[in-house]
Scaffold this active site. Structure first.
Site: not given
Ligand code: FBP
Length: 267
Positions: A148, A179
């Site tokens: 991310y 992911k």
């Molecule tokens: P969601 O499909 O609910 O977004 O989950 C994916 C995820 O990557 C989770 O594994 C993680 O807890 C969350 O999103 C992280 O969210 P953020 O982007 O707010 O940190």
């Protein structure tokens, strides 16, 4: 041993059906706090573990505490081995909370690790994931990274360039799967898939979309771009009818169903 011999492209196989996959993610309690995402129904991990098996999911991603207490062995397990809350502000960092050895003892077929690409602390997460990836492969399980882009250096975390950078980071760090966030359209997401090379790409879900179609259009777009599948949470277990969303997901990912054919109002 040559590097070609070290690379085992089959570690994700148990999460795949005809090369595709749908993974259910449930680590938001730690990441966001229970009051943000949960209600009386989905605050109970048993509810999610049941959705995973009854909904035909290919994998289930849990933090170790939930896995220890609730995992029923029915769906291949991914143990998240790092995590953070959203209480601490500033440049994000997520540190290791579970060893690979312990994850394996819980039944994990893969470990999951979040990297905040672009954070001032990315080097710490690169280094930690580097060791985790090696140990996972030594133990014969897959290493999946949630990449991310986040922090002051990131202006737009879903641009074509930064999402491709996230995908490439996963490849270069040796992840079996990445992911990553959706860019918004098939064409730009296909660049991320190309950039990931032999690392399998999973689209991340995000907050629950206002309608089924709004979410499924993204899923369709990611699959058409060459993604292996999705790794999603809230769009399933916050849905009024999680089994219905699971069914739609299976149809889009495994049966190539097009979205107009199943247009329905949001539940
Ligand atoms: P969601 O499909 O609910 O977004 O989950 C994916 C995820 O990557 C989770 O594994 C993680 O807890 C969350 O999103 C992280 O969210 P953020 O982007 O707010 O940190």
């Amino acid at each position: 041993m040559t590097s070609a011999k070290r690379f085992n492209g089959n570690l994700m196989d148990q999460f795949l059906k005809n090369g595709r996959s749908i993974i259910l993610a449930y680590d938001q309690g730690l990441e966001h706090g229970p009051s943000v995402d949960f209600d009386n129904r989905n605050v109970d991990p048993s509810f999610i573990v049941e959705i995973a098996s009854k909904g035909g999911f290919s994998g289930l991603a849990l933090q170790k505490g939930v896995a220890e207490r609730y995992y029923d062995g029915k769906v291949p397990l991914i143990v998240k081995v790092n995590g953070k809350s959203n209480l601490v502000k500033g440049e994000p960092v997520s540190r290791q909370t579970c060893s690979v050895e312990y994850a394996v003892s819980l039944g994990a077929k893969a470990v999951g690790y979040t990297i905040y690409l672009g954070s001032e602390h990315e080097a710490e997460m690169f280094a930690e994931f580097g060791k985790i990836q090696e140990e996972a492969h030594e133990r014969g399980i897959a290493a999946i990274t949630w990449v991310y882009p986040r922090g002051a250096a990131i202006a737009n975390d879903t641009s074509k360039e930064i999402v491709a950078c996230a995908a490439r980071t996963a490849l270069e760090l040796g992840a079996d799967a990445a992911k990553i966030k959706y860019t918004g359209d098939t064409q730009s997401f296909s660049w991320a898939v190309r950039s990931a090379g032999k690392t399998k790409v999973f689209m991340s879900g995000g907050p629950k979309a206002p309608t089924n179609d709004a979410f499924l259009i993204q899923v369709r777009g990611a699959i058409d771009a060459g993604a292996t599948g999705v790794a999603v949470g809230r769009n399933v277990w916050q849905h009024a009818e999680p089994m219905k969303m699971a069914d739609l997901l299976r149809q889009v990912v495994f049966e190539n169903l097009q979205i107009p054919a199943m247009s329905k109002p949001a539940a």
